[in-house]
Design a protein around this motif. Structure first.
Motif, PDB file in Angstrom:
ATOM      1  N   THR A  11       0.846  -1.190   0.000  1.00  0.00           N
ATOM      2  CA  THR A  11       0.000   0.000   0.000  1.00  0.00           C
ATOM      3  C   THR A  11       0.878   1.235   0.000  1.00  0.00           C
ATOM      4  O   THR A  11       1.774   1.393   0.843  1.00  0.00           O
ATOM      5  CB  THR A  11      -0.915   0.011   1.240  1.00  0.00           C
ATOM      6  OG1 THR A  11      -1.827  -1.088   1.152  1.00  0.00           O
ATOM      7  CG2 THR A  11      -1.694   1.310   1.336  1.00  0.00           C
ATOM      8  N   ASN A  23       0.200   5.518  -1.167  1.00  0.00           N
ATOM      9  CA  ASN A  23      -0.649   6.533  -1.788  1.00  0.00           C
ATOM     10  C   ASN A  23      -0.332   7.891  -1.191  1.00  0.00           C
ATOM     11  O   ASN A  23       0.564   8.022  -0.340  1.00  0.00           O
ATOM     12  CB  ASN A  23      -2.135   6.176  -1.622  1.00  0.00           C
ATOM     13  CG  ASN A  23      -2.540   5.973  -0.175  1.00  0.00           C
ATOM     14  OD1 ASN A  23      -2.398   6.865   0.653  1.00  0.00           O
ATOM     15  ND2 ASN A  23      -3.033   4.765   0.144  1.00  0.00           N
ATOM     16  N   GLU A  32      -0.465   7.669   2.582  1.00  0.00           N
ATOM     17  CA  GLU A  32       0.334   6.657   3.282  1.00  0.00           C
ATOM     18  C   GLU A  32       1.601   6.374   2.500  1.00  0.00           C
ATOM     19  O   GLU A  32       1.602   5.621   1.542  1.00  0.00           O
ATOM     20  CB  GLU A  32      -0.474   5.374   3.441  1.00  0.00           C
ATOM     21  CG  GLU A  32      -0.264   4.623   4.772  1.00  0.00           C
ATOM     22  CD  GLU A  32       1.168   4.200   5.070  1.00  0.00           C
ATOM     23  OE1 GLU A  32       2.089   5.033   4.964  1.00  0.00           O
ATOM     24  OE2 GLU A  32       1.366   3.040   5.443  1.00  0.00           O
ATOM     25  N   GLU A  38      -3.875  -0.113  -3.457  1.00  0.00           N
ATOM     26  CA  GLU A  38      -4.584   0.893  -2.673  1.00  0.00           C
ATOM     27  C   GLU A  38      -4.026   2.290  -2.912  1.00  0.00           C
ATOM     28  O   GLU A  38      -3.930   3.113  -1.984  1.00  0.00           O
ATOM     29  CB  GLU A  38      -4.573   0.524  -1.189  1.00  0.00           C
ATOM     30  CG  GLU A  38      -5.271  -0.817  -0.942  1.00  0.00           C
ATOM     31  CD  GLU A  38      -5.379  -1.211   0.518  1.00  0.00           C
ATOM     32  OE1 GLU A  38      -4.787  -0.538   1.386  1.00  0.00           O
ATOM     33  OE2 GLU A  38      -6.082  -2.204   0.805  1.00  0.00           O
ATOM     34  N   ALA A  67      -6.341   4.831  -1.752  1.00  0.00           N
ATOM     35  CA  ALA A  67      -6.650   4.815  -0.315  1.00  0.00           C
ATOM     36  C   ALA A  67      -8.087   4.373  -0.067  1.00  0.00           C
ATOM     37  O   ALA A  67      -8.801   4.971   0.740  1.00  0.00           O
ATOM     38  CB  ALA A  67      -6.393   6.186   0.312  1.00  0.00           C
ATOM     39  N   ARG A  76     -10.614   7.142  -0.529  1.00  0.00           N
ATOM     40  CA  ARG A  76     -10.431   8.411   0.173  1.00  0.00           C
ATOM     41  C   ARG A  76      -9.819   9.488  -0.705  1.00  0.00           C
ATOM     42  O   ARG A  76      -9.865  10.686  -0.358  1.00  0.00           O
ATOM     43  CB  ARG A  76      -9.558   8.210   1.417  1.00  0.00           C
ATOM     44  CG  ARG A  76     -10.219   7.406   2.530  1.00  0.00           C
ATOM     45  CD  ARG A  76      -9.299   7.279   3.728  1.00  0.00           C
ATOM     46  NE  ARG A  76      -8.959   8.604   4.254  1.00  0.00           N
ATOM     47  CZ  ARG A  76      -7.932   8.823   5.072  1.00  0.00           C
ATOM     48  NH1 ARG A  76      -7.140   7.811   5.440  1.00  0.00           N
ATOM     49  NH2 ARG A  76      -7.678  10.039   5.514  1.00  0.00           N
ATOM     50  N   TYR A  90      -3.417   6.344   9.844  1.00  0.00           N
ATOM     51  CA  TYR A  90      -3.975   5.924   8.545  1.00  0.00           C
ATOM     52  C   TYR A  90      -4.554   4.519   8.643  1.00  0.00           C
ATOM     53  O   TYR A  90      -5.694   4.276   8.234  1.00  0.00           O
ATOM     54  CB  TYR A  90      -2.892   5.967   7.469  1.00  0.00           C
ATOM     55  CG  TYR A  90      -3.351   5.412   6.125  1.00  0.00           C
ATOM     56  CD1 TYR A  90      -3.932   6.235   5.182  1.00  0.00           C
ATOM     57  CD2 TYR A  90      -3.219   4.055   5.826  1.00  0.00           C
ATOM     58  CE1 TYR A  90      -4.373   5.744   3.961  1.00  0.00           C
ATOM     59  CE2 TYR A  90      -3.661   3.548   4.612  1.00  0.00           C
ATOM     60  CZ  TYR A  90      -4.228   4.387   3.691  1.00  0.00           C
ATOM     61  OH  TYR A  90      -4.675   3.874   2.485  1.00  0.00           O
ATOM     62  N   ARG A 119      -8.346   3.055   8.300  1.00  0.00           N
ATOM     63  CA  ARG A 119      -8.694   2.029   7.304  1.00  0.00           C
ATOM     64  C   ARG A 119      -9.403   0.861   7.977  1.00  0.00           C
ATOM     65  O   ARG A 119     -10.332   0.278   7.429  1.00  0.00           O
ATOM     66  CB  ARG A 119      -7.437   1.537   6.585  1.00  0.00           C
ATOM     67  CG  ARG A 119      -7.716   0.526   5.471  1.00  0.00           C
ATOM     68  CD  ARG A 119      -6.429  -0.063   4.939  1.00  0.00           C
ATOM     69  NE  ARG A 119      -6.646  -0.992   3.844  1.00  0.00           N
ATOM     70  CZ  ARG A 119      -7.039  -2.252   3.977  1.00  0.00           C
ATOM     71  NH1 ARG A 119      -7.279  -2.750   5.193  1.00  0.00           N
ATOM     72  NH2 ARG A 119      -7.190  -3.027   2.919  1.00  0.00           N
TER      73      ARG A 119
END
Length: 323
Positions: free
Chosen positions: A204, A206, A209, A230, A233, A236, A313, A317
């Protein structure tokens, strides 16, 4: 390495892949999914939707497709599509083992998937994946490795994975959680007979993150193909939820927030493949515009201010509802 084919590809979208987490099962945690999928979540409705997405992605130059044993019937849907599309002989197919889908095609199950990184789980799920995808399976990844995963220390499992690699299957791993960097570095140290075991890492990363970036750069430098998941996100970073800085940059480029969010990841020199998790062909078309987004230094600097504390974060999630 199956991804070597992408190194010489010339289509703008060759480094964007399609992940099937959002369409292989009726429930998932992406925001806005109720509107995306509507009321009909039957097996045949999602099979048709998956095939439509695969057709659209292939037509627009996407050549990597990503499934998992825990993504409901994603492998089955993908296998059906490959049978119907013998012309699609230049795609790279990846899947993952280590989670078992347990929701029984329900959106309100108490548990949607159960984690098991044991050798017995690998052997069971490898047989299940082989029954569906056979020799079309190019990459098999351990699903969501964390620093405490037994998959990092199980020597018997490592030997079996190395045997699969010797027979031509690429072996990789994915990561999740606030300690992704630690998991990546631990996996890079795994060897069998003095040779590194893993050839790909899927993590992950993004605009919100970014904590795994140094470790992902190290993995790239070590010769692994880095796959980013992801990148939106879990919705998001889509227009309805995007932070103001992302909205502003998107307006400047004349494209949507999702295209800019994906372009930011594509801009990273270590990113080999960035996954779209689109649930509709309209979303997919917008995602693929990322390949032509040109972000300047000022825009990159404004987006660089968006990352959250990784623990915050991942805690947020973890609170996302299964829709």
């Amino acid at each position: 390495m199956p991804f070597s084919a992408l190194a010489s590809a010339t289509t703008p979208t060759c480094h964007i892949g399609l992940g099937l987490a959002a369409v292989g099962r009726p429930g998932y945690i992406n925001l806005g999914r109720d509107d995306d999928l509507g009321a009909d979540r039957s097996v045949e409705a999602l099979r048709t939707r998956t095939h439509d997405l695969l057709d659209a992605a292939y037509a627009q130059g996407v050549r990597y497709f990503d499934a998992a044993r825990s993504y409901g019937r994603s492998e089955e849907f993908l296998a059906d599509w490959l049978t119907k599309r013998p012309d699609a002989d230049d795609v790279v197919i990846g899947s993952k083992w280590g989670y078992t889908y347990t929701a029984d095609w329900s959106t309100d199950a108490e548990h949607h998937e159960v984690k098991d990184h044991s050798l017995a789980a690998y052997e069971r799920q490898r047989a299940e994946s082989d029954a569906l995808l056979g020799d079309r399976l190019d990459l098999y990844q351990i699903h969501s490795v964390t620093p405490d995963s037994p998959a990092l220390t199980d020597k018997d499992l490592h030997v079996r994975l190395a045997e699969a690699a010797d027979r031509g299957l690429t072996v990789g791993f994915s990561t999740s959680g606030p300690a992704q960097a630690d998991a990546i570095r631990a996996a890079l140290a795994v060897t069998v007979d003095g040779e590194p075991l893993f050839r790909t890492v899927q993590s992950t990363y993004n605009a919100l993150e970014t904590s795994a970036e140094p470790a992902l750069a190290e993995a790239h430098d070590a010769g692994l193909t880095v796959i980013v998941k992801e990148a939106m996100a879990n919705g998001r970073l889509a227009a309805a939820h995007a932070p103001d800085a992302l909205r502003a940059v998107a307006e400047e480029t004349g494209l949507a927030c999702d295209a800019v969010a994906l372009a930011l990841v594509l801009h990273r020199p270590w990113a080999g493949v960035v996954l779209s998790g689109a649930a509709t062909t309209v979303q997919l078309a917008s995602n693929l515009h990322a390949a032509v987004v040109d972000l300047d230094d000022d825009q990159l600097a404004r987006l660089a201010a968006l990352p959250e504390d990784p623990h915050a974060y991942w805690e947020r999630r973890g609170r996302l509802a299964w829709h």
